[in-house]
Design a protein around this motif. Structure first.
Motif, PDB file in Angstrom:
ATOM      1  N   TRP A 283     -28.689  39.704  51.314  1.00 52.90           N
ATOM      2  CA  TRP A 283     -28.104  40.758  50.203  1.00 52.90           C
ATOM      3  C   TRP A 283     -28.300  42.089  50.732  1.00 52.90           C
ATOM      4  N   ASP A 284     -27.515  42.743  50.158  1.00 53.75           N
ATOM      5  CA  ASP A 284     -27.402  44.465  50.776  1.00 53.75           C
ATOM      6  C   ASP A 284     -28.599  45.086  50.354  1.00 53.75           C
ATOM      7  N   SER A 285     -29.415  44.712  49.007  1.00 56.26           N
ATOM      8  CA  SER A 285     -30.402  45.357  48.585  1.00 56.26           C
ATOM      9  C   SER A 285     -31.665  45.009  49.086  1.00 56.26           C
TER      10      SER A 285
END
Length: 327
Positions: A283-285
């Motif tokens: 994920w980008d987070s």
């Protein structure tokens, strides 16, 4: 501390604090986002937690096995509790590495890691070419303590010996991290075993107030070291913080139970060994990635702990069966 706590070497409150510190250790390794003030200084609670682990281990072992104790029971308990789970964890990792197609699964570095000695690779600055043994230097230190304790147990009752180890060990935590750095909290963690044995053998009153005073002293010393930009003393501060928390926790009422944490069980060893293998960037987070790694580590660790317990019970049954058929 109740007699049952001393006899079994188990304290629910200590276990809860260990689980909290374990979660901090895992998060410190799996979070790869921005390094603000909190994360930049996250090594402080993590290394304090490792010191706390060592102190409580030394404390309970020294209480449970006084000089003259049957050390055959000591070794049987250690093998029964740790070896079986450790074997299950390594078999799981071996299967994982085969599926991933990782190289050097059967190299000599893997053998070192299977023996729990991968810490020596860190300490001698040898690049570990095996997929095993990722960051488990603490396990090596723990095993060294387990081996040395029975050899020196008789000496660890003399006040002069204990006082010398306490003072000399603290001096070592001030100096050695700077003169012999390893990039890990080796010296303060090793000193934690000395502190734990000292607490158990010198007849100290485990008062929470003393723990709070040590915590305050550690925080004040840390502020002074930071403010004056001193090159020495950071891990002496860690030792003070670890001892303060240990005294506070050991001196706090033990009747309080948290069933939802009891259900987690003793996942300390498997989670500590496997958690760095669950790091993802799906994920980008970085927070979401970190939470996934944290959750997966504890869930899989729980499964491995249960499997190790079942295998241990099976071995106990086999041993009992063999004993019953002896003439």
């Amino acid at each position: 501390m109740s007699p049952s706590d001393v006899k079994t070497g188990y304290n629910p409150f200590v276990q809860y604090v260990k689980l909290l510190f374990l979660a901090l250790v895992v998060w410190g390794h799996v979070y790869h986002g921005s390094r603000g003030v909190i994360m930049y200084n996250f090594w402080i609670p993590v290394d304090t937690g490792l010191c706390f682990f060592a102190i409580t281990s030394g404390f309970f072992i020294a209480r449970r096995y006084p000089p003259g104790a049957d050390m055959r029971i000591y070794w049987r308990n250690k093998v029964r509790r740790l070896f079986v789970v450790y074997l299950i964890v390594n078999l799981f990792l071996a299967a994982l590495f085969v599926v991933q197609g990782r190289p050097d699964i059967l190299g000599w570095h893997s053998l070192v890691s299977w023996l729990g000695m991968s810490g020596f690779l860190n300490w001698f600055h040898i690049n570990n070419q095996s997929p095993f043994g990722l960051g488990v230097w603490f396990l090596t230190l723990l095993l060294i303590f387990y081996v040395l304790f029975p050899l020196f147990n008789g000496m660890l009752t003399h006040p002069g010996v204990l006082d010398t180890l306490l003072v000399g060990g603290f001096a070592a935590t001030l100096i050695l991290p700077e003169t012999n750095p390893y990039g890990v909290a080796l010296w303060s963690t090793a000193y934690g075993y000395v502190v734990g044995i000292y607490m158990a053998r010198r007849g100290l009153q485990l008062r929470p107030g003393v723990g709070v005073a040590l915590l305050a002293a550690g925080v004040l010393a840390g502020v002074v070291i930071k403010g004056l930009s001193l090159g020495y003393g950071a891990y002496g501060v860690i030792s003070l913080l670890g001892a303060g928390i240990a005294l506070f926790v050991l001196g706090t009422a033990k009747s309080y139970r948290m069933p939802w944490l009891d259900a987690v069980g003793d996942v300390l060893l498997p989670v500590y060994i496997i958690h760095q293998y669950f790091q993802v960037t799906w994920w980008d987070s970085p927070v979401v990635n970190g939470l996934f790694a944290l959750t997966a580590s504890f869930l899989v660790g729980k499964g491995l702990a249960v499997a190790g317990k079942k295998c241990g019970e099976l071995l106990d049954g086999i041993g009992t069966g063999r004993a019953s058929v002896r003439p």
